[in-house]
Design an enzyme around this catalytic site. Structure first.
Site, PDB file in Angstrom:
ATOM      1  N   GLY A 196      26.750  58.098 -37.796  1.00  0.00           N
ATOM      2  CA  GLY A 196      27.386  56.801 -38.024  1.00  0.00           C
ATOM      3  C   GLY A 196      28.489  56.498 -37.031  1.00  0.00           C
TER       4      GLY A 196
ATOM      5  N   ASP B  86      18.079  54.194 -27.026  1.00  0.00           N
ATOM      6  CA  ASP B  86      18.599  55.448 -27.572  1.00  0.00           C
ATOM      7  C   ASP B  86      17.552  56.564 -27.527  1.00  0.00           C
ATOM      8  OD1 ASP B  86      20.767  53.871 -28.076  1.00  0.00           O
ATOM      9  OD2 ASP B  86      20.347  53.629 -30.209  1.00  0.00           O
TER      10      ASP B  86
END
Ligand code: GLA
Length: 388
Positions: free
Chosen positions: A126, A176
């Protein structure tokens, strides 16, 4: 890892694979617009120990269930699934990412069956450092070897992205997963997300007396919350209104005309301006790096932050404070990195100033009453690979 695997599953793993987290140097929210990005791998990795199974059962265990930042011990932590029954959105939590990779491979008609998998990770969850992509790509590399698929890293990245898009339900781009799969030590990865051409750009900051700090604001960012999808939809609306396939097709010199055509849709105007100028910033950074003028990228990074804050509206108070306090303390450049709405910022500093800049950021957070940030140095690490 092998010991934890043995404790969980009774026998040793067939191998251990690793995939890294990343920071993005420049090129934010450009990947789903067919644009340019430039991530680098972090030394933080997700490890998976794995062994194939012949009965179509997928067993998943993590030392960090539910994204806990410290290992959680105890029974009943194994997620057990039948590969035959995998359906999009049916597996919640962290297990959805690896299960999604198995699903995506089977959808692609690849001969992938069950497996026992045990995960551990040092990628902060996160924090905008792509812990999800690391989890997916580590899984993809493991299955690629276990089932002898012979796929190249970029193909594995694409399967991982499909897992995230179609199984988990997050409409992310390809940056990513490609970073986790294809980055190399000592380099930033220039990626053209339209045709997936890649170039490894030497990025030896230490050799130049520089440092790249990562400031994890500890504000949890969550890509699935709709704001990311809303930005993506806004960009697609802009592209449609301009009659182009993707915003990549709007050149920097065409920007004034494009903005004039979007008169009446101020939101799309701002999104388009961000994406078009951001693609230009990636090219500027490449030119500076190719010319050996690394310090010159500082202002480009800072301009990128202003664009994400003001035009794309995905920054937050903590990210802005990290950037502003770092610049005020003498950093060469700073910007938020990743999806936004929290997560991390990157700060380019002279080696000699690194400590003072880090201290200034920490103090500014304390003065503002924010949770203390976690600050570390990013040294470009290695992409996914087999460890044992
Ligand atoms: C997230 C997504 C990426 C990219 C960035 C923003 O990290 O997963 O695909 O869109 O946000 O640049």
């Amino acid at each position: 890892m092998a010991g934890a695997f043995r404790a969980a599953y009774g026998t040793g793993p067939a191998g251990i694979w690793a995939a890294p987290g990343r920071v993005n140097l420049i090129g934010e929210h450009t990947d789903y617009n067919d644009g340019f990005v430039m991530p680098l791998a972090l030394p933080h990795t997700t490890l998976v120990a794995a062994r194939p199974r012949t009965d179509g059962v997928l067993r998943l265990r993590s030392a960090h269930p539910a994204g806990a930042s410290a290992p959680v011990r105890g029974k009943g932590r194994t997620v057990e699934l039948a590969v035959e029954d995998l359906r999009p959105a049916a597996v919640g939590g962290w297990a959805g990412y690896p299960a999604g990779v198995v699903w995506a491979m089977r959808q692609a008609k690849l001969p992938v069956g069950g497996a026992d998998l045990h995960y551990d990770s040092t990628v902060p969850v996160g924090a905008g450092l792509s812990s999800s992509a690391a989890l997916e790509v580590a899984t993809a590399f493991a299955l690629n070897d276990l089932y002898g698929l012979g796929l190249a890293p970029q193909s594995l990245a694409q399967l991982a992205q499909r897992a995230e898009n179609a199984f988990v339900g997050v409409p992310c781009g390809i940056m990513d997963q490609t970073a986790a799969a294809c980055c190399t030590q000592g380099h930033a990865l220039f990626l053209d997300t339209r045709d997936l051409t890649r170039r490894q750009v030497p990025f030896d900051l230490a050799g130049e007396g520089l440092r790249l700090l990562v400031v994890d604001t500890r504000v949890k960012h969550e890509l699935g919350d709709g704001a990311y999808a809303a930005r993506r939809a806004g960009c697609e609306r802009g592209a449609r209104a301009l009659g182009v396939h993707a915003l990549r097709d709007v050149g920097y010199t065409q920007l004034p005309a494009a903005l004039a055509r979007l008169d009446g849709d101020p939101v799309a105007q701002r999104y388009v301006r961000h994406v078009v100028t951001e693609n230009r910033r990636v090219q500027d950074v490449i030119e500076h790096l190719d010319a050996g003028d690394t310090r010159a990228i500082g202002p480009v990074l800072s301009a990128g932050h202003a664009s994400l804050r003001d035009d794309f509206e995905i920054s937050c108070a903590e990210l802005d404070l990290a950037v502003d306090s770092a610049l005020a303390a003498g950093a060469l450049g700073a910007r938020m990195t990743g999806g936004g709405f929290g997560g991390s910022a990157i700060v380019l500093v002279e080696e000699a100033d690194a400590e003072a800049v880090g201290k200034a950021v920490t103090e500014s957070f304390a003065a503002a009453g924010h949770t203390a940030p976690r600050i570390f140095t990013a040294v470009p690490g290695q992409g996914a690979h087999r460890v044992e």
